[in-house]
Motif scaffolding. Structure first.
Motif, short mmCIF file in Angstrom:
data_model
loop_
_atom_site.label_atom_id
_atom_site.label_comp_id
_atom_site.label_asym_id
_atom_site.label_seq_id
_atom_site.Cartn_x
_atom_site.Cartn_y
_atom_site.Cartn_z
N CYS A 1 -4.92 -6.96 -39.17
CA CYS A 1 -6.12 -7.46 -39.85
C CYS A 1 -5.80 -7.94 -41.27
O CYS A 1 -6.32 -8.97 -41.72
CB CYS A 1 -7.20 -6.37 -39.90
SG CYS A 1 -7.98 -6.05 -38.31
N ARG A 2 -4.93 -7.20 -41.97
CA ARG A 2 -4.56 -7.61 -43.33
C ARG A 2 -3.80 -8.93 -43.33
O ARG A 2 -4.03 -9.79 -44.19
CB ARG A 2 -3.74 -6.51 -44.00
CG ARG A 2 -4.58 -5.31 -44.39
CD ARG A 2 -3.82 -4.35 -45.27
NE ARG A 2 -4.67 -3.24 -45.69
CZ ARG A 2 -4.28 -2.29 -46.51
NH1 ARG A 2 -3.05 -2.29 -47.00
NH2 ARG A 2 -5.11 -1.32 -46.86
N LEU A 3 -2.90 -9.10 -42.38
CA LEU A 3 -2.17 -10.36 -42.28
C LEU A 3 -3.12 -11.52 -41.99
O LEU A 3 -2.99 -12.60 -42.56
CB LEU A 3 -1.11 -10.29 -41.16
CG LEU A 3 0.25 -9.68 -41.52
CD1 LEU A 3 1.11 -9.58 -40.27
CD2 LEU A 3 0.96 -10.54 -42.57
N HIS B 1 -4.96 -14.81 -46.61
CA HIS B 1 -5.28 -16.07 -47.30
C HIS B 1 -6.64 -15.98 -47.99
O HIS B 1 -6.79 -16.37 -49.16
CB HIS B 1 -5.27 -17.24 -46.30
CG HIS B 1 -5.65 -18.55 -46.91
ND1 HIS B 1 -4.73 -19.35 -47.57
CD2 HIS B 1 -6.84 -19.20 -46.98
CE1 HIS B 1 -5.36 -20.43 -48.02
NE2 HIS B 1 -6.63 -20.37 -47.66
N GLU B 2 -7.65 -15.44 -47.27
CA GLU B 2 -8.99 -15.32 -47.84
C GLU B 2 -9.05 -14.29 -48.97
O GLU B 2 -9.79 -14.46 -49.93
CB GLU B 2 -10.00 -14.95 -46.74
CG GLU B 2 -10.33 -16.07 -45.76
CD GLU B 2 -9.23 -16.32 -44.73
OE1 GLU B 2 -9.33 -17.31 -44.00
OE2 GLU B 2 -8.26 -15.53 -44.67
N MET B 3 -8.27 -13.22 -48.85
CA MET B 3 -8.23 -12.20 -49.91
C MET B 3 -7.68 -12.80 -51.21
O MET B 3 -8.17 -12.51 -52.30
CB MET B 3 -7.37 -11.01 -49.47
CG MET B 3 -8.01 -10.12 -48.43
SD MET B 3 -9.42 -9.18 -49.05
CE MET B 3 -8.60 -7.85 -49.93
N VAL C 1 -9.23 -4.44 -44.19
CA VAL C 1 -8.81 -5.59 -45.01
C VAL C 1 -9.09 -5.34 -46.48
O VAL C 1 -8.23 -5.53 -47.34
CB VAL C 1 -9.49 -6.89 -44.53
CG1 VAL C 1 -9.20 -8.03 -45.49
CG2 VAL C 1 -9.02 -7.25 -43.12
N LEU C 2 -10.33 -4.91 -46.80
CA LEU C 2 -10.72 -4.77 -48.21
C LEU C 2 -10.04 -3.59 -48.90
O LEU C 2 -9.96 -3.55 -50.13
CB LEU C 2 -12.24 -4.66 -48.33
CG LEU C 2 -13.03 -5.89 -47.85
CD1 LEU C 2 -14.53 -5.66 -48.00
CD2 LEU C 2 -12.60 -7.16 -48.60
N SER C 3 -9.51 -2.63 -48.13
CA SER C 3 -8.77 -1.53 -48.74
C SER C 3 -7.47 -2.02 -49.36
O SER C 3 -6.83 -1.31 -50.14
CB SER C 3 -8.48 -0.42 -47.71
OG SER C 3 -7.72 -0.92 -46.63
#
Length: 303
Positions: free
Chosen positions: A132-134, A138-140, A242-244
């Protein structure tokens, strides 16, 4: 002659792994769109817009971001899931007081799958966190939640988790994963077995000989039942994982209430379209690969 329980477990494990590989390769671009839309619902108008935007930004490989951890996740999850599924079926037989090898009802199989999903969650959570993080890296960066120019490889994400949170950092979102999996896999196996039973009844033959297309449709139907029930929970899980990346993230209930309070109900269903489109080819391929490989391996022990 039925194979030894250990041999049976290895067969179920191997067949589940084959199913996991087939599932990833047939559905990864849709999964990437799902995670991006869940995490940043305001960025994309529709899944087509998401597909086109990602393709323009980083090309086709952008839609296959996270394939390596997705492969590891699906192989691990489905191997453990189907091995546990066989074991849990025996537990259900024992509790129900029926003989080993007796065919269970569709509801009993759904219960077996539901319990088996607790074990598969432990294998799935760490790899899904990396995936999920990968997928949303880009958006993060674009939203300024993390510094831009970070390396987006499997090992860079793994190192970041270990450095920031230690080994337990891989289990951020575990509670939410279990909350999602238990009812989800009741519906998944229940829908799959119910659909196979209906095809078998309609065609006048047993469930093992309904053919490739009905088998794949039944897999897709099981997947659709799962996602319709658990999609909002999956959305919360994606947000947490993701937000973590940008710092400490709140737990399941606080994240869910925050989304409802600040954004309403609609974002909890953001990305549902690519998920429902993906579920038929991906879960159809999953069950086809599982059933065929399992049948081939079982035949080796039936002589």
């Amino acid at each position: 002659m039925a194979p030894h329980p250990v041999t049976q477990a290895v067969i179920d494990l191997s067949a589940g792994a084959c199913g996991g590989i087939a599932c990833v390769f047939s559905g990864q671009p849709f999964d990437t769109a799902k995670v991006k839309m869940q995490t940043f619902p305001g960025l994309y108008r529709s899944f087509v817009h998401c597909f086109v935007s990602v393709y323009k930004q980083v090309g086709l490989r952008g839609l296959y971001q996270g394939t390596t951890p997705a492969l590891i996740a699906n192989i691990a999850e489905n191997a453990v899931l189907f091995m546990s599924y066989g074991f849990c079926q025996n537990v259900v037989r024992f509790v129900s007081g029926v003989a080993r090898g007796t065919e269970l009802s569709d509801i009993q199989k759904a219960c077996s799958g539901s319990v088996a999903s607790i074990f598969s969650s432990l294998a799935l959570c760490p790899t899904e966190l990396v995936k999920c993080r990968l997928q949303a890296m880009h958006e993060m960066e674009a939203s300024g939640k993390i510094a831009s120019g970070q390396k987006s490889t499997v090992w860079s994400v793994v190192r970041n988790v270990l450095r920031t949170n230690g080994p337990l950092g891989f289990y951020q979102g575990l509670t939410t994963t279990i909350v999602r999996e238990v009812p989800g896999y009741f519906c998944f196996f229940g829908g799959y077995e119910l659909s196979r039973s209906m095809f078998a009844h309609h065609m006048g033959r047993d469930k093992e000989h309904i053919g490739v297309v009905p088998l794949m449709f039944s897999g897709g139907f099981g997947g659709a039942c799962l996602w319709l029930v658990v999609y909002p929970i999956d959305c919360v899980k994606s947000r947490i994982q993701v937000l973590s990346l940008a710092g400490k993230q709140e737990g399941f209930l606080k994240t869910l209430m925050g989304i409802l309070r600040n954004e309403g109900v609609a974002p909890l269903y953001s990305g549902l379209t690519p998920t429902m489109i993906r579920t038929f080819p991906a879960n159809g391929a999953l069950f086809l690969a599982y059933e065929v490989s399992r049948k081939i391996m079982m035949q080796q022990f039936d002589h």
